[in-house]
Enzyme design. Structure first.
Site, PDB file in Angstrom:
ATOM      1  N   TYR A 141       0.811  -1.217   0.000  1.00 41.71           N
ATOM      2  CA  TYR A 141       0.000   0.000   0.000  1.00 41.71           C
ATOM      3  C   TYR A 141       0.847   1.271   0.000  1.00 41.71           C
ATOM      4  CZ  TYR A 141      -3.823  -3.149   1.369  1.00 41.71           C
ATOM      5  OH  TYR A 141      -4.743  -4.160   1.424  1.00 41.71           O
ATOM      6  N   LYS A 190       4.018 -15.350   2.526  1.00 43.68           N
ATOM      7  CA  LYS A 190       3.950 -16.110   1.265  1.00 43.68           C
ATOM      8  C   LYS A 190       5.408 -16.372   0.841  1.00 43.68           C
ATOM      9  CE  LYS A 190       1.539 -17.731  -2.242  1.00 43.68           C
ATOM     10  NZ  LYS A 190       0.807 -18.993  -2.100  1.00 43.68           N
ATOM     11  N   ASP A 223      -2.264 -18.488   2.056  1.00 45.95           N
ATOM     12  CA  ASP A 223      -3.366 -19.265   1.457  1.00 45.95           C
ATOM     13  C   ASP A 223      -3.839 -20.358   2.422  1.00 45.95           C
ATOM     14  OD1 ASP A 223      -0.748 -20.005   0.934  1.00 45.95           O
ATOM     15  OD2 ASP A 223      -1.208 -21.120  -0.876  1.00 45.95           O
ATOM     16  N   ASP A 247      -4.944  -7.063   6.074  1.00 45.47           N
ATOM     17  CA  ASP A 247      -6.174  -6.390   5.679  1.00 45.47           C
ATOM     18  C   ASP A 247      -7.258  -7.439   5.375  1.00 45.47           C
ATOM     19  OD1 ASP A 247      -8.002  -4.564   4.819  1.00 45.47           O
ATOM     20  OD2 ASP A 247      -6.897  -3.891   3.057  1.00 45.47           O
ATOM     21  N   ASP A 251     -10.475  -9.126   8.157  1.00 46.83           N
ATOM     22  CA  ASP A 251     -11.889  -9.084   7.784  1.00 46.83           C
ATOM     23  C   ASP A 251     -12.496 -10.487   7.766  1.00 46.83           C
ATOM     24  OD1 ASP A 251     -12.054  -6.397   7.732  1.00 46.83           O
ATOM     25  OD2 ASP A 251     -12.670  -6.199   5.650  1.00 46.83           O
TER      26      ASP A 251
END
Ligand code: NAD
Length: 357
Positions: A141, A190, A223, A247, A251
């Site tokens: 970001y 990852k 994942d 992020d 959620d």
């Protein structure tokens, strides 16, 4: 203790729920002999209307000179015009930057009496108690981004970038929190694909090994984490991860307990005031009706006591009061499943009454 707390009610249901958070803080002050001084400032859409800025200088200055900030929510249809010069969310981004808040902390706890509101089966959700640490100021970001011509039209790029100290400081914060809980830290990355993740893995592993030997450390690919979070969420204690993965995963985690109105969050820096808020937005569909659930904000006030004022007993007193109110069967309409419900201020008063017992 004397403490200055800035209140940023914001827009929509923000003022309604922050008023209840303040009520709970005042009850704590009375019960434990503290003196909290409150200053209420503008942020978001209401600040744009009044001053033209989503974060007026006076608000930023008040926050910086406080010990902690309690925020409601910002935004709403009135300020949604994409052509507008400034948007309410800009106020949030700016205050996080001004206060140098690099860690977003989100507890996800399944309340036994509300478990049936979860989209997942009771046997999966029961007993879930997770603390997420999401890095907030680095990664994709904030890395270099842009567009350039391409034979097919254009190409666009974002850059994921982290340095050692950014990873060290949030790993330390998360590992310290794990020490005070079930002593387990899961780092999500990852690393099979991304170089950035390989650095995260090296640095966080070293920090935990050298400085927190009593904390059990594990790594999980993002994942796999997306699956485990809904298949065996009880197996996690503290989770630390970078900005983008955090992020998305926070959620996903927020869905576990089954109600947005119950979840608080904190944004913290190395020193200086922390920012505490419910994870929900300004809920314009119910604003002004007096039916919003104030418990997320009241629980955010508990986090404020714990993380910014080091008042653990007082924080627990609020959390226990919320437990007791729910166990006694009181519900706002979002968690009442059609049965009798109480108003926003009644719910706040019920928590205060428990605190006063
Ligand atoms: P929202 O969280 O405001 O609302 C989603 C749904 O949940 C709505 O039906 C709402 O009524 C309900 N809800 C939310 N909080 C509740 C509570 N405490 N009690 C009972 N019901 C509750 O999300 P949205 O509708 O997508 O966004 C509305 C506005 O809020 C938008 O302008 C958005 O940009 C803004 N927003 C702000 C923040 C923030 O300030 N941190 C976060 C998210 C969204």
């Amino acid at each position: 203790m004397d403490a200055k707390i800035v209140l940023l009610p914001g827009d929509g249901i923000g003022p309604e729920v922050v008023a209840e958070g303040q009520k709970a803080l005042n009850a704590v002050a009375r019960k434990f002999g503290h003196r909290f001084t409150f200053e209420t400032c503008l942020i978001g859409g209401c600040a744009i209307d009044a001053t033209g800025s989503a974060l007026p200088d006076a608000t930023a200055a008040a926050c910086k000179s406080s010990q902690a900030v309690l925020l409601g929510a910002v935004g709403g249809p009135k300020w949604d015009d994409p052509r507008a010069k400034t948007r309410p969310e800009a106020g949030l981004l700016k205050i996080r930057k001004e206060l140098q808040l690099f860690a977003n902390v989100r507890p996800v706890r399944a309340y036994d009496v509300l478990v049936d509101a979860s989209p997942l089966k009771r046997e999966i959700v029961e007993g879930v108690d997770i603390l997420f640490f999401r890095e907030l100021t680095g990664g994709l970001y904030f890395g270099e981004s842009g567009r350039r011509p391409h034979p097919s039209g254009e190409e666009a790029f974002n850059t994921m970038i982290y340095n050692t100290s950014e990873i060290e400081r949030i790993t330390r914060m998360a590992a310290r929190a794990a020490q005070g809980r079930r002593k387990k830290l899961t780092q999500v990355d990852k690393a099979n694909v991304l170089e950035v993740s390989r650095l995260w893995r090296e640095v966080s592993q070293r920090i935990v090994r050298d400085e927190f030997p009593d904390v059990q450390y594990e790594v999980l690919l993002v994942d796999a984490m997306a699956m485990h979070l809904i298949s065996k969420p009880r197996s996690f204690d503290v989770i630390v991860t970078e900005n983008l993965f955090g992020d998305i995963l926070t959620d996903e985690g927020a869905m576990l307990p089954g109600s947005m109105g119950m979840l608080p969050s904190a944004s913290l820096g190395s020193s200086g005031p922390g920012l505490y808020e419910p994870i929900h937005g300004s809920a314009p569909d119910i604003a002004g009706k007096g039916i919003a659930n104030p418990l997320a904000t009241i629980l955010a006030a508990a986090m404020l006591l714990r993380h910014s004022l080091a008042l653990e007993t007082e924080a627990r007193a609020i959390e226990m009061a919320v437990d007791n109110v729910l166990n006694a069967g009181h519900r706002t309409s979002d968690i009442a499943a059609g049965s009798k419900s109480v108003s926003t201020s009644e719910m706040g008063s019920l928590v205060v009454a428990q605190l006063e017992k």
